[in-house]
Design a protein around this motif. Structure first.
Motif, short mmCIF file in Angstrom:
data_model
loop_
_atom_site.label_atom_id
_atom_site.label_comp_id
_atom_site.label_asym_id
_atom_site.label_seq_id
_atom_site.Cartn_x
_atom_site.Cartn_y
_atom_site.Cartn_z
N PRO A 1 3.52 16.09 -6.00
CA PRO A 1 3.52 15.21 -4.82
C PRO A 1 2.69 15.82 -3.70
N ILE A 2 1.92 14.98 -3.03
CA ILE A 2 1.08 15.44 -1.93
C ILE A 2 1.90 16.18 -0.88
N LYS A 3 3.14 15.76 -0.69
CA LYS A 3 4.00 16.37 0.32
C LYS A 3 4.17 17.88 0.09
N LEU A 4 4.07 18.31 -1.15
CA LEU A 4 4.28 19.72 -1.47
C LEU A 4 3.00 20.50 -1.75
N ILE A 5 1.91 19.81 -1.82
CA ILE A 5 0.67 20.40 -2.32
C ILE A 5 0.19 21.62 -1.55
N LYS A 6 0.07 21.54 -0.26
CA LYS A 6 -0.52 22.65 0.50
C LYS A 6 0.26 23.94 0.28
N VAL A 7 1.56 23.86 0.33
CA VAL A 7 2.40 25.04 0.12
C VAL A 7 2.26 25.53 -1.32
N MET A 8 2.29 24.60 -2.27
CA MET A 8 2.20 24.96 -3.68
C MET A 8 0.84 25.57 -4.02
N PRO B 1 0.83 -1.20 0.00
CA PRO B 1 0.00 0.00 0.00
C PRO B 1 0.87 1.26 0.00
N VAL B 2 0.43 2.26 -0.71
CA VAL B 2 1.17 3.51 -0.81
C VAL B 2 0.75 4.43 0.33
N ALA B 3 1.72 4.98 1.02
CA ALA B 3 1.43 5.94 2.07
C ALA B 3 0.81 7.18 1.44
N TYR B 4 -0.13 7.79 2.13
CA TYR B 4 -0.84 8.93 1.56
C TYR B 4 0.13 10.05 1.15
N ALA B 5 1.14 10.30 1.95
CA ALA B 5 2.10 11.36 1.65
C ALA B 5 2.90 11.07 0.39
N ASP B 6 2.91 9.81 -0.06
CA ASP B 6 3.65 9.45 -1.26
C ASP B 6 2.78 9.49 -2.52
N LYS B 7 1.53 9.88 -2.38
CA LYS B 7 0.63 9.95 -3.52
C LYS B 7 0.85 11.26 -4.28
N THR B 8 0.14 11.38 -5.39
CA THR B 8 0.31 12.52 -6.28
C THR B 8 -1.04 13.16 -6.59
N LEU B 9 -1.07 14.48 -6.60
CA LEU B 9 -2.23 15.21 -7.07
C LEU B 9 -2.02 15.44 -8.56
N LYS B 10 -2.98 14.98 -9.36
CA LYS B 10 -2.87 15.10 -10.81
C LYS B 10 -3.96 16.03 -11.31
N ILE B 11 -3.54 17.04 -12.04
CA ILE B 11 -4.47 18.00 -12.63
C ILE B 11 -4.36 17.86 -14.14
N ARG B 12 -5.51 17.63 -14.77
CA ARG B 12 -5.54 17.45 -16.22
C ARG B 12 -6.58 18.40 -16.82
N VAL B 13 -6.14 19.18 -17.80
CA VAL B 13 -7.05 20.04 -18.55
C VAL B 13 -6.88 19.66 -20.01
N VAL B 14 -7.97 19.24 -20.62
CA VAL B 14 -7.96 18.89 -22.04
C VAL B 14 -8.89 19.85 -22.75
N SER B 15 -8.32 20.65 -23.64
CA SER B 15 -9.07 21.69 -24.32
C SER B 15 -9.41 21.27 -25.73
N SER B 16 -10.56 21.69 -26.20
CA SER B 16 -10.94 21.40 -27.59
C SER B 16 -10.01 22.13 -28.55
N ASP B 17 -9.30 23.16 -28.07
CA ASP B 17 -8.33 23.89 -28.88
C ASP B 17 -6.92 23.32 -28.75
N ASN B 18 -6.78 22.18 -28.09
CA ASN B 18 -5.49 21.53 -27.84
C ASN B 18 -4.57 22.33 -26.93
N ASP B 19 -5.15 23.18 -26.09
CA ASP B 19 -4.39 23.86 -25.05
C ASP B 19 -4.45 22.99 -23.81
N ASN B 20 -3.73 21.88 -23.83
CA ASN B 20 -3.83 20.87 -22.77
C ASN B 20 -2.80 21.13 -21.67
#
Length: 128
Positions: free
Chosen positions: A67-74, A42-61
């Motif tokens: 990493p979750i460890k950096l998320i709050k600050v970022m 099992p993966v520790a929660y702090a070792d997980k990743t926040l993934k943000i995906r934007v797919v645009s019809s204009d191909n501005d993806n």
């Protein structure tokens, strides 16, 4: 275990479960007997990743993995920076990053945001 597998096969014959579900059930029974699980570790929660995906019809993806460890600050820093840039201010003014921060503090896993626009644009935020 043999009788349990026979029960699963009977359920398939009776139409109570399909073959895919039966396969999953049999795999669980086999793993239970051998004492193993389908996932190695099992993966520790702090070792997980926040993934943000934007797919645009204009191909501005956009594809961002953080990493979750950096998320709050970022999140806080990025939100403040974007809010002070005139070109991006309109995009972040209605964002509530506190929802994401709360999700992380509560160790939420899986999809957080899933948006599909009429223009075919999609935005998804996932923790995995």
């Amino acid at each position: 275990m043999k009788t349990e597998i026979e029960k699963v096969l009977s359920m398939v014959q009776e139409g109570k479960v399909d073959a895919a579900k039966a396969s999953e059930l049999i795999e669980v029974l086999n793993n239970r007997e051998t004492g193993s699980s389908s996932s190695a570790k099992p993966v520790a929660y702090a070792d997980k990743t926040l993934k943000i995906r934007v797919v645009s019809s204009d191909n501005d993806n956009v594809s961002v993995n953080l990493p979750i460890k950096l998320i709050k600050v970022m999140l806080k820093a990025g939100y403040n920076i974007a809010g002070n840039i005139p070109q991006s201010e309109k995009y972040v003014k209605d964002l509530d990053i506190d929802i994401l921060i709360e999700a992380i503090e509560n160790e939420l896993d899986g999809p957080i945001v899933d948006i599909k626009s009429a223009d075919g644009d999609t935005v998804s935020v996932i923790i995995e």
